[in-house]
Design a protein around this motif. Structure first.
Motif, PDB file in Angstrom:
ATOM      1  N   LEU A 172     -35.440  40.274  36.777  1.00 43.07           N
ATOM      2  CA  LEU A 172     -34.801  39.249  37.525  1.00 43.07           C
ATOM      3  C   LEU A 172     -33.772  39.632  38.609  1.00 43.07           C
ATOM      4  N   LEU A 173     -32.894  40.866  38.437  1.00 41.00           N
ATOM      5  CA  LEU A 173     -32.164  41.523  39.392  1.00 41.00           C
ATOM      6  C   LEU A 173     -33.231  41.819  40.685  1.00 41.00           C
ATOM      7  N   SER A 174     -34.254  41.956  40.430  1.00 43.70           N
ATOM      8  CA  SER A 174     -35.006  42.335  41.689  1.00 43.70           C
ATOM      9  C   SER A 174     -35.456  41.368  42.571  1.00 43.70           C
ATOM     10  N   LEU A 175     -35.557  40.106  41.875  1.00 41.29           N
ATOM     11  CA  LEU A 175     -35.664  38.966  42.792  1.00 41.29           C
ATOM     12  C   LEU A 175     -34.447  38.373  43.248  1.00 41.29           C
ATOM     13  N   THR A 176     -33.498  38.925  43.161  1.00 46.92           N
ATOM     14  CA  THR A 176     -32.120  38.517  44.080  1.00 46.92           C
ATOM     15  C   THR A 176     -32.149  39.174  45.318  1.00 46.92           C
ATOM     16  N   GLU A 177     -31.340  39.190  46.075  1.00 46.28           N
ATOM     17  CA  GLU A 177     -30.983  39.440  47.434  1.00 46.28           C
ATOM     18  C   GLU A 177     -29.924  40.722  46.979  1.00 46.28           C
ATOM     19  N   PRO A 178     -30.146  41.931  46.626  1.00 47.86           N
ATOM     20  CA  PRO A 178     -29.445  43.053  46.427  1.00 47.86           C
ATOM     21  C   PRO A 178     -29.395  43.822  47.573  1.00 47.86           C
ATOM     22  N   ASP A 179     -28.367  44.689  47.762  1.00 45.40           N
ATOM     23  CA  ASP A 179     -28.145  45.691  48.867  1.00 45.40           C
ATOM     24  C   ASP A 179     -29.199  46.794  48.465  1.00 45.40           C
ATOM     25  N   GLU A 180     -29.189  47.775  49.450  1.00 49.52           N
ATOM     26  CA  GLU A 180     -29.825  48.848  49.158  1.00 49.52           C
ATOM     27  C   GLU A 180     -29.859  49.826  47.847  1.00 49.52           C
ATOM     28  N   GLU A 181     -28.279  50.043  47.979  1.00 51.79           N
ATOM     29  CA  GLU A 181     -28.003  50.747  46.705  1.00 51.79           C
ATOM     30  C   GLU A 181     -28.408  50.200  45.094  1.00 51.79           C
ATOM     31  N   GLN A 182     -28.145  48.635  45.134  1.00 49.39           N
ATOM     32  CA  GLN A 182     -28.423  48.019  43.777  1.00 49.39           C
ATOM     33  C   GLN A 182     -30.152  48.184  43.784  1.00 49.39           C
ATOM     34  N   SER A 183     -30.895  47.827  44.726  1.00 49.52           N
ATOM     35  CA  SER A 183     -32.398  48.069  44.846  1.00 49.52           C
ATOM     36  C   SER A 183     -32.499  49.358  44.132  1.00 49.52           C
ATOM     37  N   GLU A 184     -32.183  50.444  44.420  1.00 50.98           N
ATOM     38  CA  GLU A 184     -32.326  51.814  44.035  1.00 50.98           C
ATOM     39  C   GLU A 184     -32.075  51.806  42.458  1.00 50.98           C
ATOM     40  N   TYR A 185     -30.778  51.351  42.252  1.00 47.79           N
ATOM     41  CA  TYR A 185     -30.650  51.234  40.639  1.00 47.79           C
ATOM     42  C   TYR A 185     -31.603  50.288  39.812  1.00 47.79           C
ATOM     43  N   THR A 186     -32.202  49.177  40.557  1.00 51.93           N
ATOM     44  CA  THR A 186     -33.008  48.565  39.809  1.00 51.93           C
ATOM     45  C   THR A 186     -34.300  49.256  39.441  1.00 51.93           C
ATOM     46  N   ARG A 187     -34.669  49.845  40.732  1.00 51.52           N
ATOM     47  CA  ARG A 187     -35.818  50.632  40.598  1.00 51.52           C
ATOM     48  C   ARG A 187     -35.707  51.772  39.475  1.00 51.52           C
ATOM     49  N   TYR A 188     -34.730  52.383  39.303  1.00 53.78           N
ATOM     50  CA  TYR A 188     -34.480  53.497  38.255  1.00 53.78           C
ATOM     51  C   TYR A 188     -34.624  52.754  36.689  1.00 53.78           C
ATOM     52  N   ILE A 189     -34.003  51.496  37.028  1.00 49.83           N
ATOM     53  CA  ILE A 189     -34.180  50.931  35.339  1.00 49.83           C
ATOM     54  C   ILE A 189     -35.511  50.623  35.239  1.00 49.83           C
ATOM     55  N   LEU A 190     -36.114  50.056  35.899  1.00 46.50           N
ATOM     56  CA  LEU A 190     -37.605  49.745  35.983  1.00 46.50           C
ATOM     57  C   LEU A 190     -38.431  50.793  35.494  1.00 46.50           C
ATOM     58  N   ASP A 191     -38.246  51.893  36.350  1.00 47.07           N
ATOM     59  CA  ASP A 191     -39.279  53.222  35.969  1.00 47.07           C
ATOM     60  C   ASP A 191     -38.629  53.621  34.686  1.00 47.07           C
ATOM     61  N   ALA A 192     -37.429  53.873  34.088  1.00 50.08           N
ATOM     62  CA  ALA A 192     -37.136  54.238  32.906  1.00 50.08           C
ATOM     63  C   ALA A 192     -37.706  53.306  31.818  1.00 50.08           C
ATOM     64  N   GLY A 193     -37.662  52.244  31.941  1.00 45.10           N
ATOM     65  CA  GLY A 193     -38.123  51.126  31.038  1.00 45.10           C
ATOM     66  C   GLY A 193     -39.811  51.473  30.867  1.00 45.10           C
ATOM     67  N   MET A 194     -40.329  51.694  31.995  1.00 49.39           N
ATOM     68  CA  MET A 194     -41.960  51.717  31.888  1.00 49.39           C
ATOM     69  C   MET A 194     -42.012  53.151  31.224  1.00 49.39           C
ATOM     70  N   LYS A 195     -41.289  54.342  31.269  1.00 51.20           N
ATOM     71  CA  LYS A 195     -41.582  55.395  30.642  1.00 51.20           C
ATOM     72  C   LYS A 195     -41.060  55.253  29.066  1.00 51.20           C
ATOM     73  N   ILE A 196     -40.340  54.582  28.674  1.00 55.00           N
ATOM     74  CA  ILE A 196     -39.778  54.229  27.251  1.00 55.00           C
ATOM     75  C   ILE A 196     -41.079  53.551  26.731  1.00 55.00           C
ATOM     76  N   GLU A 197     -41.467  52.384  27.565  1.00 59.74           N
ATOM     77  CA  GLU A 197     -42.687  51.796  26.713  1.00 59.74           C
ATOM     78  C   GLU A 197     -43.859  52.546  26.560  1.00 59.74           C
ATOM     79  N   GLN A 198     -44.080  53.746  27.709  1.00 64.72           N
ATOM     80  CA  GLN A 198     -45.271  54.542  27.402  1.00 64.72           C
ATOM     81  C   GLN A 198     -44.964  55.638  26.034  1.00 64.72           C
ATOM     82  N   TYR A 199     -43.701  56.046  26.039  1.00 59.01           N
ATOM     83  CA  TYR A 199     -43.345  56.670  24.711  1.00 59.01           C
ATOM     84  C   TYR A 199     -43.478  56.093  23.352  1.00 59.01           C
ATOM     85  N   VAL A 200     -43.256  54.849  23.674  1.00 57.83           N
ATOM     86  CA  VAL A 200     -43.431  53.745  22.403  1.00 57.83           C
ATOM     87  C   VAL A 200     -44.780  53.783  21.998  1.00 57.83           C
TER      88      VAL A 200
END
Length: 467
Positions: free
Chosen positions: A261-289
């Protein structure tokens, strides 16, 4: 410690064995003496003085006879006639050696003995008649006397053989009794070694053996309790891992949903980078699960669905998915296959596919940028081999022993943020379910190599089996 009522002991058994052995040998000796007496009374055995009495009875006749002939001498007696002046033997049945001995001792008349033989000298007018007879017991039968001339030695030999046979029979019987008791102990220890704990041994009549059996049964009960506790602990751990894995999925789903949902908003470059970090970490956690859930199910080894699969087409899909795992990382994937054309083999293609992907994923994690990963497939009528090698730093000696253990990680030589010690464990379990082997080693040129080798039965027609 007292002897249990109704039970024997090793000491009692040894005393019983000794008494039995002594009585048996005495019985055999008495039997031989009795048989000898019966044979003497029946005339089958001639007593030691039998020939001497026969010589005494014939002596008067020989003294008065005009000449001595062979038919006048009783059976079993030899004779020789010597001239008084020349001492030369004129006739007789003595051997040359016995005649020579008799000639030397004629003056010792009327009797003399030599080498268990008796000699009787009969003084005649112009000659001496010397009768030679045995001073030992002999067989009455001429045939037996011919082949067994020494009755005493023959009887002694028979007695020794019978005594040895008696000792052998009594000792063997005692040894067989002990062997049965030792076999009971051996069967109990063998069952415990194979973890077959449903043992109900037959009790022994010897107290010491029963004491050992009781000790083994106590050890069996303790082992059974320990194994039951261990199995229960493993089952509980698997249930907890599975439950935890499912519970983790809920907050991960929430985190990913909010990050999207955050990625659908108009974040600045730093917020977009943090959002990518969250999504990447979430995908890795799903893989481990997912790996945890798969691993807990695979360890239970409920069933493997085996079907005859075309190796050529199957390995093509494996290569495609392996290439996808490279992602944005600059790694060369080198593929080779040999012997897969026209071959269909019995295997669980889905489980093996996932196992290979776990190995390739590990190789990707440990291969540096600009490195390479080689996947070599070899198929024969008897086995399928899939080897994955990388150009990383390789396994340490500890990792070669423990890499397939659950949650084992090698922090020093093969540390990776994405490695949590589950991939090789899953692959190892899948290979075991196929009665195969997972071989881990280091290449001489550097890097790690993992090879899956499973036995195959190849056919030309598909057939589904459930094992």
């Amino acid at each position: 410690m007292g002897i249990t009522k109704g039970k024997s002991s090793i000491r009692k058994e040894l005393v019983k064995f000794t008494i039995t052995l002594c009585l048996s040998t005495m019985g055999v000796a008495a039997l031989c003496v009795t048989l000898n007496a019966i044979a003497l009374n029946a005339g089958a055995i001639l007593p030691a003085n039998y020939s001497e009495h026969a010589a005494e009875n014939i002596k008067p006749r020989l003294q008065s006879a005009k000449s001595i002939k062979k038919d006048m001498i009783p059976e079993g007696i030899s004779y020789a006639v010597f001239d008084k002046k020349s001492k030369r033997m004129s006739e007789g049945t003595m051997t040359e050696k016995d005649a020579s001995n008799a000639r030397k001792k004629i003056q010792h008349q009327p009797y003399f003995h030599f080498s268990q033989k008796g000699y009787m000298v009969i003084d005649r007018k112009n000659e001496y008649c010397v009768l030679q007879y045995s001073l030992r017991s002999e067989f009455h039968s001429p045939l037996l006397r011919r082949y067994l001339p020494n009755y005493e030695l023959t009887g002694l030999s028979i007695l020794v053989v019978m005594l040895l046979l008696t000792v052998f029979i009594v000792t063997t019987r005692f040894a067989n009794q002990l062997r049965r008791h030792f076999h009971t102990l051996s069967s109990i220890t063998g069952s415990i070694q194979k973890q077959n704990l449903n043992v109900d041994p037959q009790r022994s009549r010897i107290k010491e053996f029963d004491d050992v059996i009781d000790s083994l049964m106590k050890m069996k009960d303790a082992l059974q309790a320990s194994l039951a506790a261990q199995w229960e602990s493993e089952r509980t751990k698997k249930e907890q891992i599975g439950a935890l894995a499912h519970d983790i999925k809920i907050p991960v789903t929430i985190i990913k949903g909010n990050a999207e949902l955050l990625s659908l908003t108009e974040p600045d470059e730093e917020q977009s980078e943090y959002t990518r970090y969250i999504l990447d970490a979430g995908m890795k956690i799903e893989q481990y699960v997912r790996q945890l859930i798969q691993l807990s199910k695979t360890e239970e080894a409920v069933s493997v669905y085996v079907e005859y699969t075309g190796i050529k087409g199957w390995i093509k899909h494996v290569h495609r998915d392996a290439a996808a795992l490279m992602g944005p990382k600059r790694i060369d994937l080198i593929l080779s296959e040999r012997g897969t054309d026209g071959i269909e083999a019995a295997m669980d293609k889905h489980l093996l596919h996932r196992a290979i992907m776990n190995i390739v994923s590990n190789a990707v994690d440990y291969t540096p940028e600009g490195g390479e990963i080689c996947m070599e497939t070899v198929c024969t009528d008897t086995f399928l081999s899939i080897a994955v090698s990388d150009s990383g730093r390789g396994f340490s000696s500890a990792a070669l022993k423990k890499a397939t253990q659950l949650f084992y990680t090698e922090d020093k030589s093969r540390h990776s943020a994405g490695h949590h010690g589950m991939g090789l464990t899953f692959a190892h379990n899948v290979v075991n379910l196929h009665h195969g082997e997972l071989k881990l080693e280091n290449k001489e040129t550097g890097g790690a190599r993992a090879e899956i080798r499973i036995p195959l039965k190849t056919v030309k027609q598909k057939q589904a089996l459930q094992i």
